[in-house]
Design a protein around this motif. Structure first.
Motif, mmCIF file in Angstrom:
data_model
loop_
_atom_site.group_PDB
_atom_site.id
_atom_site.type_symbol
_atom_site.label_atom_id
_atom_site.label_comp_id
_atom_site.label_asym_id
_atom_site.label_seq_id
_atom_site.Cartn_x
_atom_site.Cartn_y
_atom_site.Cartn_z
ATOM 1 N N VAL A 159 9.465 -0.374 -10.375
ATOM 2 C CA VAL A 159 9.311 -1.809 -10.120
ATOM 3 C C VAL A 159 9.781 -2.102 -8.699
ATOM 4 N N PHE A 160 8.857 -2.560 -7.886
ATOM 5 C CA PHE A 160 9.148 -2.964 -6.508
ATOM 6 C C PHE A 160 9.447 -4.461 -6.546
ATOM 7 N N ASP A 208 0.833 -1.212 0.000
ATOM 8 C CA ASP A 208 0.000 0.000 0.000
ATOM 9 C C ASP A 208 0.860 1.252 0.000
ATOM 10 N N GLU A 209 1.965 1.218 0.746
ATOM 11 C CA GLU A 209 2.860 2.374 0.758
ATOM 12 C C GLU A 209 3.469 2.598 -0.626
ATOM 13 N N PHE A 210 3.869 1.507 -1.293
ATOM 14 C CA PHE A 210 4.417 1.619 -2.655
ATOM 15 C C PHE A 210 3.385 2.229 -3.596
ATOM 16 N N ALA A 211 2.119 1.803 -3.460
ATOM 17 C CA ALA A 211 1.070 2.268 -4.361
ATOM 18 C C ALA A 211 0.742 3.742 -4.153
ATOM 19 N N GLY A 212 0.911 4.252 -2.930
ATOM 20 C CA GLY A 212 0.447 5.606 -2.652
ATOM 21 C C GLY A 212 1.515 6.643 -2.382
ATOM 22 N N ASP A 242 4.310 9.506 -2.499
ATOM 23 C CA ASP A 242 4.648 10.579 -3.433
ATOM 24 C C ASP A 242 6.127 10.551 -3.800
ATOM 25 N N ASN A 243 6.915 9.826 -3.029
ATOM 26 C CA ASN A 243 8.357 9.748 -3.294
ATOM 27 C C ASN A 243 8.735 8.289 -3.525
ATOM 28 N N VAL A 244 8.404 7.810 -4.722
ATOM 29 C CA VAL A 244 8.630 6.399 -5.020
ATOM 30 C C VAL A 244 10.118 6.070 -5.070
ATOM 31 N N LEU A 254 11.731 2.938 -2.959
ATOM 32 C CA LEU A 254 12.490 1.837 -3.556
ATOM 33 C C LEU A 254 13.888 1.757 -2.965
ATOM 34 N N GLN A 255 14.479 2.905 -2.682
ATOM 35 C CA GLN A 255 15.825 2.902 -2.104
ATOM 36 C C GLN A 255 15.833 2.222 -0.742
ATOM 37 N N ARG A 256 14.771 2.397 0.035
ATOM 38 C CA ARG A 256 14.684 1.802 1.372
ATOM 39 C C ARG A 256 14.284 0.341 1.336
ATOM 40 N N ASN A 257 13.407 -0.043 0.402
ATOM 41 C CA ASN A 257 12.726 -1.329 0.529
ATOM 42 C C ASN A 257 12.925 -2.318 -0.617
ATOM 43 N N SER A 258 13.419 -1.876 -1.773
ATOM 44 C CA SER A 258 13.403 -2.728 -2.964
ATOM 45 C C SER A 258 14.794 -3.201 -3.355
ATOM 46 N N ASP A 259 14.843 -4.408 -3.893
ATOM 47 C CA ASP A 259 16.095 -4.904 -4.479
ATOM 48 C C ASP A 259 16.382 -4.218 -5.816
ATOM 49 N N ARG A 260 15.352 -3.679 -6.454
ATOM 50 C CA ARG A 260 15.512 -2.971 -7.729
ATOM 51 C C ARG A 260 15.235 -1.489 -7.493
#
Length: 695
Positions: free
Chosen positions: A453-454, A279-283, A285-287, A291-297
């Motif tokens: 891409v998350f 939900d945080e990824f979907a909403g 404002d600073n994607v 991604l820097q905090r949570n995603s491998d990509r």
């Protein structure tokens, strides 16, 4: 013992050690001690060149110097593994030139004088080493003697010492290159083909034969019990061809590998974590920050066409292709989880033609803003010539032109040019400086999307890691350091064991890289030993055992006798088969009768020639027989690898398609091959390269 105690008391421990060493020499063969000492010291040598040992420390210093030189010349540090490997290769080749090649060439009486070396830098015969050094190119990309002189004059004032290092490198490289050029030219000039040899070469290549033949195939299996290869024949062949059995040191090992993979509970835990963040990824404002905090990509400014995300995940690609906005569902592929969010749509060209003015320094931004107000289509190149620090880019003859850029071939930081307005200059800042940039032209725009891409991969938990380690440890404990126990332990635990022959350079086991530690263990231990756990990339646990050790030098007869026997059997069988065919066809006068007798058919070949143009698939024995055969007469049987041949040459023709120029070109190719082999032959037996032990 009393006398020894008296000496120890009066003269101290030094005398005791001398006496103890003397007793050791009395008990042990002195040559064994010397060999042990030499072995212990040479173990840490990277190699030996022309009798001179190269220690790891010395070689490492040489590599560091070459890294500095590379950085000065290219502006790039040797950070990647491939670049480091190339740098080590350059450093090693430099040592080979210094200790072997140049001294050997000098012994032949060849010299490179001081005035000649100066001429190779700034004279009429500039060395290709200097010509290929980018720092000596002017703004038009041409070699500039003035820049060379300026560099040489300023070397002494460079307090960092880097200029001196570069000068010494260039001097040595130019000198070595000149020595090798002269030496190679000496051998090339010595390769002389007289007019008679050239005439014969032309005649041989222009003479072709038309041949009919019958082949009785060799049947090597099952083996013919009447063809016997004796132990004496194998030994004789081995002695006469011993050079063919030179080998590097190898080890025959067996190993088991345990990969740490996420368990089902690890995958479920990551699924829950991904859902919690969705939900945080979907909403947000600073994607980018998400991604820097949570995603491998991580976030990328790349524009994607339909189908281009398939390499990431087929479901993500299908969603992005089918939609113009929105956030995808969560997709799982193996241990990986994905979600995509379409951020922006635009018509973006695949390629853009770009020019720039590069500025640096405290006032760079101010200067760029000022230029932006005066730059236009007609004066951009002029302003680039006056202000830009980038003098090396002038595509299509105009200063400042960078040429065509694509998403896959773009200067880092220049991504905004991909959807910039044509003909409207703007300012961007990159790691290289501040740039006034203009897009001159583009390819036709295509509908594209920016997509976030998350992605998260399920990782093994501590419990999974420990469970995998325990499996490997169970095998290692049961093996108890012994090869025989290792085999039994694999059987009792149901562990799959692989067999492999490794050399000192082996660092990849199947798809597992960076496994040099496994190889080092194999070479540091004797046959019959088994290892404890060796960890690779913190993700693989190896347990291995050494089955056999093969020393550098010549393979033992027992190790190669099966291969020799097979070769000799084939040769003897082919001769016997030809004799059997001869007995079968005795008295027959034409090929049709021969073919009928052997249960086969007559085949034909045209343009058979005993020359450089012979078809590579034609057997040499067959070609030789054709060259020597009388026209119209049966020849054979001829023993070949594929079968026994009976042939008849029906005619020969002499053409004129192979000329003297062709013969000269063929000789040039031969000379080139000889030149390529010149220095490897010079190094044979005089260069021991042990770098594989360390890298």
């Amino acid at each position: 013992m009393a006398a020894l105690e008296t000496i120890r008391t009066k003269f101290g421990i030094g005398a005791s050690l001398i006496i103890a060493f003397g007793l050791l020499l009395f008990l042990v063969n002195p040559s064994d001690i010397i060999q042990t000492i030499q072995s212990a010291s040479s173990k840490y040598d990277v190699g030996k060149i022309n009798g001179k040992s190269v220690s790891y420390t010395d070689f490492d210093q040489e590599v560091k110097q070459f890294s500095d030189v590379r950085e000065m010349i290219t502006g790039q540090s040797a950070s990647s593994e491939q670049a480091q490997r190339q740098t080590r290769e350059l450093a090693w080749n430099n040592l080979v030139e210094r200790y072997l090649l140049v001294p050997t060439i000098q012994k032949a009486g060849i010299r490179v004088g001081q005035q000649e070396q100066i001429d190779l830098f700034v004279g009429d015969n500039v060395s290709p080493v200097v010509l290929s050094t980018g720092m000596f190119m002017d703004e038009d990309g041409n070699y500039s003697p003035a820049l060379v002189r300026e560099f040489l004059e300023n070397v002494s004032s460079d307090e960092s010492g880097r200029g001196l290092l570069l000068r010494n490198y260039l001097q040595n490289a130019v000198r070595s290159n000149r020595y090798t050029e002269k030496y190679t030219s000496l051998f090339t000039a010595a390769s002389y083909v007289n007019s008679l040899e050239q005439k014969n070469a032309v005649a041989e290549n222009n003479t072709t034969a038309q041949v009919d033949f019958v082949m009785a195939p060799n049947t090597y299996f099952p083996e013919d019990s009447t063809v016997v290869v004796s132990s004496a024949e194998i030994k004789k062949f081995y002695d006469n061809h011993k050079e063919n059995y030179k080998q590097k040191a190898t080890r025959d090992i067996e190993y088991a590998v345990f990969e740490v993979k996420p368990s089902a509970s690890d995958v479920n835990a990551e699924n829950e974590n991904f859902v919690a963040l969705y939900d945080e990824f979907a909403g947000t404002d600073n994607v980018r920050a998400f991604l820097q905090r949570n995603s491998d990509r991580q976030w990328t400014d790349r524009w994607y066409k339909d189908g281009e995300l398939r390499s990431v995940n087929k479901d993500v690609d299908a969603f992005v292709t089918a939609n113009k906005s929105g956030v995808s569902p969560i997709y799982q592929s193996g241990n990986n989880f994905y979600a995509a969010r379409i951020m922006e749509l635009a018509n973006v060209p695949d390629s853009v033609y770009v020019r720039h003015i590069m500025l640096q320094g405290a006032d760079a931004r101010h200067t760029a803003d000022s230029l932006l107000t005066v730059v236009n289509k007609s004066n951009f190149s002029t302003l680039a010539t006056l202000y830009s620090l980038d003098k090396g880019n002038a595509a299509d003859g105009e200063q400042g032109n960078l040429g065509w850029m694509t998403q896959n071939a773009i200067i880092p930081g220049f991504e905004p040019v991909l959807n910039a307005q044509v003909g409207k200059p703007f300012v961007i800042t990159t790691q290289y400086g501040v740039h006034v940039v203009e897009v001159v032209k583009t390819t036709a725009p295509v509908a594209k999307k920016k997509v976030a891409v998350f992605e998260k991969a399920a990782l093994p938990s501590k419990e999974t890691y420990a469970a995998t380690y325990n499996k490997a440890n169970q095998l290692a404990v049961k093996a108890n350091g012994k090869y025989a126990s290792y085999k039994a332990a694999c059987d009792s635990t149901g562990t799959y064991s692989r067999s492999l022959t490794v050399n000192e350079g082996t660092d990849t086991y199947g798809s597992i890289g960076h496994a040099k530690e496994v190889t080092r263990w194999a070479f540091d231990n004797k046959p019959g030993k088994a290892s404890s756990i060796i960890t690779v990339d913190n993700n693989y646990f190896f347990v291995l055992a050494v089955k056999e050790a093969h020393k550098e030098g010549y393979a033992k007869l027992d190790e190669v006798k099966d291969g020799i026997r097979s070769q000799l059997y084939r040769e003897k069988y082919a001769q016997k088969h030809a004799q059997d065919v001869a007995a079968q066809i005795e008295g027959l006068s034409n090929l049709e009768a021969v073919a009928e007798k052997l249960g086969t058919t007559v085949s034909s070949l045209s343009d058979v020639t005993f020359s450089t143009n012979s078809a590579p698939s034609t057997e040499p024995a067959f070609i030789g027989a054709v060259a020597a055969a009388r026209e119209g007469a049966l020849t054979g049987p001829v023993a070949g690898v594929m079968g026994a041949y009976v042939l008849q040459v029906n005619g020969r023709e002499t053409g004129a398609y192979y000329t003297e120029d062709d013969a000269k070109a063929a000789q040039i190719r031969i000379d080139g091959y000889h030149a390529q082999m010149l220095f490897p032959l010079m190094m044979e037996g005089k260069v021991d390269d042990n770098r594989a032990r360390f890298y």
